[in-house]
Scaffold this motif. Structure first.
Motif, mmCIF file in Angstrom:
data_model
loop_
_atom_site.group_PDB
_atom_site.id
_atom_site.type_symbol
_atom_site.label_atom_id
_atom_site.label_comp_id
_atom_site.label_asym_id
_atom_site.label_seq_id
_atom_site.Cartn_x
_atom_site.Cartn_y
_atom_site.Cartn_z
ATOM 1 N N GLY A 127 98.771 28.827 46.294
ATOM 2 C CA GLY A 127 98.492 28.598 47.697
ATOM 3 C C GLY A 127 99.577 27.909 48.482
ATOM 4 O O GLY A 127 99.417 27.694 49.692
ATOM 5 N N ARG A 128 100.697 27.576 47.872
ATOM 6 C CA ARG A 128 101.771 26.861 48.570
ATOM 7 C C ARG A 128 102.716 27.805 49.302
ATOM 8 O O ARG A 128 103.516 27.361 50.106
ATOM 9 N N VAL A 129 102.642 29.106 49.048
ATOM 10 C CA VAL A 129 103.490 30.092 49.711
ATOM 11 C C VAL A 129 102.581 31.180 50.255
ATOM 12 O O VAL A 129 101.739 31.722 49.535
ATOM 13 N N THR A 130 102.761 31.524 51.527
ATOM 14 C CA THR A 130 101.870 32.485 52.193
ATOM 15 C C THR A 130 102.595 33.679 52.793
ATOM 16 O O THR A 130 101.943 34.636 53.195
ATOM 17 N N VAL A 131 103.901 33.661 52.864
ATOM 18 C CA VAL A 131 104.670 34.738 53.488
ATOM 19 C C VAL A 131 105.618 35.324 52.449
ATOM 20 O O VAL A 131 106.329 34.577 51.753
ATOM 21 N N ASN B 153 102.373 33.496 41.253
ATOM 22 C CA ASN B 153 101.271 32.596 41.587
ATOM 23 C C ASN B 153 101.843 31.257 42.062
ATOM 24 O O ASN B 153 102.241 30.410 41.265
ATOM 25 N N ASN C 60 111.742 33.504 48.139
ATOM 26 C CA ASN C 60 110.734 32.840 47.318
ATOM 27 C C ASN C 60 111.132 32.905 45.838
ATOM 28 O O ASN C 60 111.548 33.953 45.345
ATOM 29 N N ILE D 254 106.251 29.721 54.385
ATOM 30 C CA ILE D 254 104.881 29.616 54.891
ATOM 31 C C ILE D 254 104.808 29.896 56.392
ATOM 32 O O ILE D 254 103.705 29.950 56.950
ATOM 33 N N CYS E 40 104.950 39.832 42.778
ATOM 34 C CA CYS E 40 104.057 38.701 43.076
ATOM 35 C C CYS E 40 104.254 37.589 42.052
ATOM 36 O O CYS E 40 104.546 37.831 40.874
ATOM 37 N N THR F 214 108.173 25.651 51.858
ATOM 38 C CA THR F 214 107.690 24.580 50.993
ATOM 39 C C THR F 214 108.615 24.413 49.794
ATOM 40 O O THR F 214 109.237 25.375 49.336
#
Length: 394
Positions: A323-327, A320, A332, A360, A318, A366
């Motif tokens: 909130g700009r990446v959700t998947v 941080n 990433n 996302i 993980c 993004t």
């Protein structure tokens, strides 16, 4: 009147008519244009070009301050297209992205982003056409009236893969004025090189009288490309599970861009030297003068992956992304500057995210970048993650 005088008059009339006839037939029957140049008249100029400079400056400044987002910001570009005087004042008012955090002209795509907050963009991938489009904004809008910044097309070759980067999503020709640069990968897809297009204007100025055929001159435009940076993905020989590891060597950006400037050090030295002290006493100060080696400062900036943490409940790595990446995706990543411990860099510089990229939605990603990267450099780094890397994944 005597007969002799009458015959003399008739002869004179006949001779006159004959001369006129000869002159008329000897001249051409074509109508020639009048070669006399008319007197020069003052060409009327547009009333917009004759505005007082103070009034014009105030108008463009108001447009610049009010139209902060696209597509409304196109009004600023329109102001620069009116005439020469409007263009000059517009270029004085509109600041670079590092200072204002906004993208206005195409040249802004090759200028560094802001220092305080990142510029937020997103990328759409089209698998059918192998194209990648960079848009300006947080996420795709419902009207699909998003501002296009850059576009790239993947071209697979025998020994490498090229990503042609252009200002247009419909024209990826290297001989076109919309060509920006390219990203080239190696055979294994682990090493990439970013090339920036440089127009061959020096050749044209050196030989101004040499005439070239258009078919010969057009392909010569983007030949003077310079290397901007190199991207390397570490090989995963043991096939261990984990995120990809990458290093980006930005040849055109010095390491001094992310650490204390030499002017700051010079100011501290002047402050210490100018402090008065009694005779026989030594000056003591809490400010330490960093001893930075110029060789380290002049080295190119190296970007590396920010180390993720293992989440026990989710059983995954993980980061941080605020909130700009959700998947979750292997693509990433977050990049930070690799700064040597001997350099006097603030602790926050070691953790400052310069570029982040993440998924996302289906084929939507993004991209947030900041100083010292430009939109072109950040886009080239992000599209390198779309190439197949079987030697880097577990």
């Amino acid at each position: 009147m005597s007969l002799k005088s009458i015959l003399r008059d008739l002869k004179e009339v006949r001779d006159g008519l004959g001369g006129i006839s000869k002159r008329s037939w000897s001249k051409s029957s074509h109508i020639a244009p009048d070669q006399t140049t008319p007197p020069l008249e003052n060409i009327p100029q547009s009333p917009w070009a004759s505005l007082p400079p103070e009034l014009l400056h105030d108008i463009i400044w108001r447009v610049e301050e009010s139209e902060t987002t696209w597509p409304a910001r196109a009004a600023v570009v329109s102001c620069a297209s009116v005439c020469k005087s409007w263009r000059g004042i517009t270029m004085e008012i509109v600041r670079i992205p590092e200072q204002c955090g906004k993208l206005t002209f195409p040249i802004s795509l090759k200028q560094p982003g802001p220092r305080d907050s990142p510029i937020q963009c997103f990328i759409k991938r089209n698998r059918a056409t192998a194209t990648y489009i960079l848009y300006y904004g947080l996420m795709p809008s419902e009207t699909e009236n998003d501002k296009l910044l850059l576009a790239a097309r993947r071209i697979r070759r025998a020994t490498c893969t090229d990503f042609i980067i252009s200002l247009s999503a419909k024209n990826f020709s290297r001989s076109c004025s919309t060509y920006v640069g390219k990203l080239r990968s190696g055979f294994l897809g682990t090493k990439f090189t970013i090339y920036d297009n440089q127009t061959a204007s020096s050749t044209a100025q050196a030989q101004p009288n040499r005439r070239l055929h258009p078919k010969q001159a057009a392909p010569k435009l983007p030949t003077n490309s310079s290397t901007v940076g190199n991207i390397t993905y570490e090989l995963n020989v043991l096939r261990t599970r984990g995120p990809r590891r990458m290093h980006c060597a930005m040849d055109s950006i010095p390491l001094s861009s992310v650490i204390a400037e030499p002017s700051v050090v010079q100011g501290i030295e002047e402050e210490v030297s100018s402090s008065p002290s009694p005779k026989g006493e030594t000056i003591t100060t809490d400010k330490e003068i960093p001893d930075n080696s110029p060789s380290l400062r002049d080295q190119p900036l190296i970007l590396k992956n920010k180390s993720p943490r293992w989440h026990e409940q989710l059983q995954c790595w993980c980061l941080n992304f605020k909130g700009r990446v959700t998947v979750a995706s292997v693509k990433n990543f977050q990049l930070v500057a690799e700064i040597d411990a001997s350099l006097d860099a603030p602790p926050e510089e070691h953790e400052r995210v310069i570029l982040q990229f993440g998924k996302i939605g289906k084929d939507i990603f993004t991209m947030d970048y900041r100083y010292p990267l430009s939109a072109f450099q950040a886009f080239a780094i992000c599209i390198s993650s779309f190439d197949t890397k079987p030697a880097c994944e577990g």
